[in-house]
Write an enzyme that holds these catalytic residues in place. Sequence first.
Site, PDB file in Angstrom:
ATOM      1  N   SER A 148       0.806  -1.213   0.000  1.00 58.86           N
ATOM      2  CA  SER A 148       0.000   0.000   0.000  1.00 58.86           C
ATOM      3  C   SER A 148       0.846   1.272   0.000  1.00 58.86           C
ATOM      4  CB  SER A 148      -0.955  -0.045   1.202  1.00 58.86           C
ATOM      5  OG  SER A 148      -1.911   0.974   1.135  1.00 58.86           O
ATOM      6  N   ASP A 176      10.112   5.371 -10.095  1.00 58.08           N
ATOM      7  CA  ASP A 176       9.617   6.045 -11.302  1.00 58.08           C
ATOM      8  C   ASP A 176      10.392   7.314 -11.629  1.00 58.08           C
ATOM      9  OD1 ASP A 176       7.777   4.102 -11.741  1.00 58.08           O
ATOM     10  OD2 ASP A 176       6.015   5.278 -11.197  1.00 58.08           O
ATOM     11  N   LYS A 223      -0.677  -4.081  -3.473  1.00 55.10           N
ATOM     12  CA  LYS A 223      -1.973  -3.532  -3.037  1.00 55.10           C
ATOM     13  C   LYS A 223      -2.080  -2.106  -3.561  1.00 55.10           C
ATOM     14  CE  LYS A 223      -4.852  -2.419   0.974  1.00 55.10           C
ATOM     15  NZ  LYS A 223      -5.016  -0.992   0.672  1.00 55.10           N
TER      16      LYS A 223
END
Length: 551
Positions: A292, A303, A317
Site C-alpha cells: 500500500s 519512477d 496492493k
Amino acid sequence: MRKYLRTTLLALPVVAGLALVSFRQDDRLFEIAKNLDIYATLFKELNSYYVDDINPNTLIKSSIDNMLKTLDPYTVYYAEDDIEDYMTMTTGKYNGIGAMVSAAEGKHMVMMVYEGTPAQKAGLQLGDEIIKINDVDIANREDIDTGKLLRGQTQTAVKLTIKRFGKPSPIEVSLNRDVVKVTNVPYYGMVGEGVGYIDLKDFTATASREVRNAFQELKGQGMKSLVLDLRDNPGGLLNMAIEISNIFVAKGEEIVSTKGKVNEWNKTYTAYNPALDTEIPLVVLTNNRSASAAEIVAGVMQDYDRGVLIGQRTYGKGLVQTTRDLSYNTKMKITTAKYYIPSGRCIQAIDYSHRNEDGSVGKIADSLMTSFKTRNGRLVYDGGGILPDILTERETYSPLAIALGRNRLFFDYAVQYHAKHATILPAAKFHLSDAEYDAFVKWLSDKDYDYTTQVERDMADLEASAKKEKSYESIQGQLTALRSKLTHNKDNDLQLFKSEIKNILEEEIIKHYYLEKGMREASFEEDQEVKQAIALLQSPERYQGILKTKK
C-alpha cells in the site's frame, strides 16, 4: 419537417437509453430492498425459534464480515467495540500501558514492552505472565481479551498481578494508563561510513514527521547517503505516503493519482512542500510484505529514478480505502479507487484473491503485464507490486529454527537468561560463547518440539507415489534404508544450523535488555540486504549506472 423528423428519430435512442438506465436503477433498488427484507425476516425467525440463545451483535457482525470478504480483503466493517482499534491503526495512538501481551495455552505473557510507556516505567518485563488485571483473574482463561482490560482512560490506575521467572510468589505492579504512541520509525542511525538508515514500519498520522526528524538528525551526524527500510511495512495513510515521498522529490512533482467509481473523488496528488533533499543517494529496501503506502513511496522513488530498490517484489496492493461513518458509531473502510504512481502504472495484483503461502504475488505471465518507463527511460511493469532494481532471495529459516520459534523456546530461554544475568554488552557487541550455546542445547534436551525437513516431505511423497503405482512392495527395503539415512536428528541439526540458531537466540536475548531498538541494531551484522545497500551506496559509479541504464 424532414429536419424535425430526423432530429426526433435521432433523439429516440437517447430517450430509450435513459429509460433503460432508469428501469435498471429502479430494478436494482427493488432487489436491494427485497433482499434486505428477506434478511430481516430470516433474522427474526432465527431469534424466535433457534434452539439456543443467539448473540445478535456477534451474528450480525459475522454475516457482514463474510459478505465483505466476497468483495476484496480490504473492505472492512468496524463495530462500535472495534472503533478504538481502528483509531489506533490510523493515528498510531491509544490509551493503555504500552505492552504487547500474547495468549497461548491459557497464559497471558508479556512479549514486548515499548520504550517510554507506563509498562516500561513500572518495570514490566518480557516473559512476565499476567494472572490478574485489577480484580479479574485471567489465569488459564482463553476467553479473556486482555487488550480491552488493559486499555482505559488516561491516568486511570490499573493493578497487575504477575508471575515472574525466578520469583517464588506472584508480585503486584501498579501503573497509570497513558497515551501510548506506536512509533512509525522504531530505529534510525548510522550503519556505515556516511550511510544513514531509517526503519519505517508504518504510515500512521505522524509518520512523515518522524521520518523528517530522523533524516535531519542523521544529516547532522554526517549522513551522505541513506537506506530507507520499507520491509514488512503494511502501509497506512495515503497522505503520509505523499508527504514522505515529498522529502525526496521536488515540490510540484506528481506523487500518485486515484481513479474510482465516483468521479468527484478522483484526484492527482502532487508534492506540495519543498523537498528536504533531492540529491542524496538513496536505497529503498522492500519485501513481499511491503504494501500500500509503502509501495507508493517505493514506486515513486523508482519512477523518478530517485533511488535504487533492493529486495523482493512488493505485496501488490494498489487499492484506496475510504472510511465511511455508519449508524450507532460504527464504521466501514471501503475500497473506492485504485491508485497510479507517476509512470502511470497501478501496482495492484491482477488477482488479489490468490497468493502464495507467504503472501507474495508470485510469478506473473509477461502477457498480463504492461510496460511503462521511468523518468530516465528504464522499463518498469504493472500487474503485481513493485519489482526492485536489484532482486534478492527472501530470507528463509531452517525447519529446526521455525520449530524452536513456533514453540516459543527462544523466548523462554531468553527469559531465563535475563533473570540470571543483570547486564550484557551493548547490542552491537553482544555474542554468545560456544559454551553458552552448548548450555542452550542442553536446556533443549527435555523440551517438546519437532519438525519435518523438506527432504522428509519429499521422501513421504516418493513413498506415496510408489504405493499408488503398486511398486512400493518391491522397493520397500530400499525406501526404508533411505528413510533411516534421511530422517533428521535434532542433536546433529543443532550443530549443523548452529550459526543460524545462535544468531536468532542472541537477538532474542538482546530484545529482553534493549527492547526493539537493540534487536534491530543487533540484526545488521547478518542482514544481507542492508549490507548490499551499504556496498552500493559506497560505490557511486555503480549506483548511478543502475539509475541510468535502460532495461
